[in-house]
Design an enzyme around this catalytic site. Sequence first.
Site, PDB file in Angstrom:
ATOM      1  N   GLY A  34      -1.364  -6.192  -1.411  1.00 35.46           N
ATOM      2  CA  GLY A  34      -1.151  -5.705  -2.788  1.00 35.46           C
ATOM      3  C   GLY A  34       0.044  -6.427  -3.366  1.00 35.46           C
ATOM      4  O   GLY A  34       0.390  -7.513  -2.915  1.00 35.46           O
ATOM      5  N   ASN A  35       0.713  -5.762  -4.339  1.00 34.91           N
ATOM      6  CA  ASN A  35       1.908  -6.386  -4.905  1.00 34.91           C
ATOM      7  C   ASN A  35       3.022  -6.346  -3.876  1.00 34.91           C
ATOM      8  O   ASN A  35       3.364  -5.290  -3.392  1.00 34.91           O
ATOM      9  CB  ASN A  35       2.339  -5.620  -6.161  1.00 34.91           C
ATOM     10  CG  ASN A  35       1.284  -5.789  -7.238  1.00 34.91           C
ATOM     11  OD1 ASN A  35       1.037  -6.897  -7.683  1.00 34.91           O
ATOM     12  ND2 ASN A  35       0.627  -4.697  -7.577  1.00 34.91           N
ATOM     13  N   PHE A  36       3.546  -7.467  -3.513  1.00 34.89           N
ATOM     14  CA  PHE A  36       4.658  -7.666  -2.559  1.00 34.89           C
ATOM     15  C   PHE A  36       4.536  -6.857  -1.269  1.00 34.89           C
ATOM     16  O   PHE A  36       5.504  -6.462  -0.675  1.00 34.89           O
ATOM     17  CB  PHE A  36       6.034  -7.426  -3.214  1.00 34.89           C
ATOM     18  CG  PHE A  36       6.359  -5.989  -3.644  1.00 34.89           C
ATOM     19  CD1 PHE A  36       6.723  -5.023  -2.706  1.00 34.89           C
ATOM     20  CD2 PHE A  36       6.300  -5.614  -4.974  1.00 34.89           C
ATOM     21  CE1 PHE A  36       7.016  -3.725  -3.089  1.00 34.89           C
ATOM     22  CE2 PHE A  36       6.589  -4.311  -5.359  1.00 34.89           C
ATOM     23  CZ  PHE A  36       6.953  -3.360  -4.408  1.00 34.89           C
ATOM     24  N   ASP A 152      -1.280  -2.960 -13.974  1.00 37.44           N
ATOM     25  CA  ASP A 152      -2.073  -3.848 -13.107  1.00 37.44           C
ATOM     26  C   ASP A 152      -3.462  -3.263 -12.879  1.00 37.44           C
ATOM     27  O   ASP A 152      -4.016  -3.338 -11.779  1.00 37.44           O
ATOM     28  CB  ASP A 152      -1.347  -4.075 -11.780  1.00 37.44           C
ATOM     29  CG  ASP A 152      -1.874  -5.319 -11.060  1.00 37.44           C
ATOM     30  OD1 ASP A 152      -1.517  -5.529  -9.885  1.00 37.44           O
ATOM     31  OD2 ASP A 152      -2.675  -6.042 -11.682  1.00 37.44           O
TER      32      ASP A 152
HETATM   33  C1  LIG Z   1      -5.309  -1.678  -3.864  1.00 35.28           C
HETATM   34  C2  LIG Z   1      -5.344  -2.937  -3.582  1.00 35.28           C
HETATM   35  C3  LIG Z   1      -4.319  -3.746  -2.991  1.00 35.28           C
HETATM   36  C4  LIG Z   1      -3.646  -3.159  -1.768  1.00 35.28           C
HETATM   37  N1  LIG Z   1      -4.632  -2.574  -0.874  1.00 35.28           N
HETATM   38  C5  LIG Z   1      -4.841  -1.251  -0.715  1.00 35.28           C
HETATM   39  C6  LIG Z   1      -5.813  -1.132   0.233  1.00 35.28           C
HETATM   40  C7  LIG Z   1      -6.400   0.102   0.758  1.00 35.28           C
HETATM   41  N2  LIG Z   1      -7.579  -0.021   1.384  1.00 35.28           N
HETATM   42  C8  LIG Z   1      -8.206   1.075   1.848  1.00 35.28           C
HETATM   43  N3  LIG Z   1      -9.417   0.951   2.466  1.00 35.28           N
HETATM   44  C9  LIG Z   1     -10.154  -0.198   2.784  1.00 35.28           C
HETATM   45  C10 LIG Z   1     -11.337  -0.005   3.489  1.00 35.28           C
HETATM   46  C11 LIG Z   1     -12.138  -1.080   3.850  1.00 35.28           C
HETATM   47  C12 LIG Z   1     -11.789  -2.379   3.503  1.00 35.28           C
HETATM   48  C13 LIG Z   1     -12.690  -3.514   3.939  1.00 35.28           C
HETATM   49  C14 LIG Z   1     -11.948  -4.667   4.591  1.00 35.28           C
HETATM   50  C15 LIG Z   1     -12.964  -5.746   5.021  1.00 35.28           C
HETATM   51  N4  LIG Z   1     -13.778  -6.186   3.880  1.00 35.28           N
HETATM   52  C16 LIG Z   1     -14.499  -5.092   3.246  1.00 35.28           C
HETATM   53  C17 LIG Z   1     -13.549  -3.989   2.775  1.00 35.28           C
HETATM   54  C18 LIG Z   1     -10.599  -2.591   2.764  1.00 35.28           C
HETATM   55  C19 LIG Z   1      -9.782  -1.497   2.411  1.00 35.28           C
HETATM   56  N5  LIG Z   1      -7.715   2.337   1.728  1.00 35.28           N
HETATM   57  C20 LIG Z   1      -6.504   2.479   1.102  1.00 35.28           C
HETATM   58  N6  LIG Z   1      -5.786   3.606   0.820  1.00 35.28           N
HETATM   59  C21 LIG Z   1      -4.651   3.256   0.163  1.00 35.28           C
HETATM   60  C22 LIG Z   1      -4.611   1.881  -0.003  1.00 35.28           C
HETATM   61  C23 LIG Z   1      -5.808   1.381   0.591  1.00 35.28           C
HETATM   62  C24 LIG Z   1      -6.210  -2.426   0.610  1.00 35.28           C
HETATM   63  N7  LIG Z   1      -5.450  -3.284  -0.091  1.00 35.28           N
END
Ligand SMILES: C=CCCn1cc(-c2nc(Nc3ccc(C4CCNCC4)cc3)nc3[nH]ccc23)cn1
Length: 299
Positions: A34-36, A152
């Site tokens: 995400g951001n930083f 954002d």
């Molecule tokens: C918001 C965007 C920037 C930062 N960020 C937040 C998260 C994030 N992700 C998840 N679940 C998740 C579940 C499966 C996958 C898969 C991976 C493999 N490819 C298919 C999809 C990816 C993420 N739950 C969360 N709760 C709170 C934050 C959060 C991820 N990045």
Amino acid sequence: DKDSFLRTFNLSYQQEPSLYEERHLRYINLLGKGNFGSVELCRYDPLGDNTGELVAVKKLQPNKQSNMAEFQREIHTISSLHCENIVKYLGVCYSMGRLNMSLVMEYLPNGSLVSYLEKNRQNVNSKRLLLFASQICKGMEYLQSMRYVHRDLAARNILVASETLVKIADFGLTKIIPFDKEYYRVTHPGESPIFWYAPESITEFKFSHKSDVWSFGIVLHELFSYCEHKQNPKKVSVPSIAMHLVNILKENWRLPAPLHCPPRVYAMMLNCWAYNSEDRPSFSSLGEQIKTYIQDDRD
Ligand SMILES: C=CCCn1cc(-c2nc(Nc3ccc(C4CCNCC4)cc3)nc3[nH]ccc23)cn1
């Protein structure tokens, strides 16, 4: 100690934030950037028998002390939000003896809207896209009621809880609008996702609920094009591109309607992209409009 932690966030005791002990947080895999910061999937397993809950843990990039203050603001922001269309805050985890901290949030199993729509394009119809749009609208209405501007709002920052529930996430750039103003002016525009930015955010670094509405229009476009922009415009901060974009927006160029996009949904996007912020609809009126579209089963 806990008292200073509570004081830092001027939280009263009854809001006792749950402190997660690092030794019980088992790393599973990386979820995203995400951001930083980066977000990891962990199991919080104090009993050590794999019965603990899965959580999403956002870690600050190491040795970026400047970001520590920003990160603490992000934690304070998300811990103050209670809405079913906003990702849930669970607590914090200290490491390196209080020198570093992580944000613990509910884990949403289906990932971001971008990966979900790319993977499930076949069985997501217009009505479901409108349901997601109405939920994002609800989350933004709530955020606005708390005087927050997200700054954002993009499909990459929307998470999918289930096939009928999405939540707004990543409050790294979220700011509070001062009580005596209608907008927040950013002093140091770092890398900017200008393709999601309203003109006044590009030219004057001004952010308001109405600039979030512009970004919501872009999210509508992403939803109805199933986020298929492979070349998903990355964050650029090359001034020339930014000024060129503002000029063509001034000449009324806008993103074309996505393939098979219902005309009344494209009309809604164009309303969000009114050049003058005061001509854009509010999140509450957008929410009402989308609700009527979901009810009558045209398109
Ligand atoms: C918001 C965007 C920037 C930062 N960020 C937040 C998260 C994030 N992700 C998840 N679940 C998740 C579940 C499966 C996958 C898969 C991976 C493999 N490819 C298919 C999809 C990816 C993420 N739950 C969360 N709760 C709170 C934050 C959060 C991820 N990045």
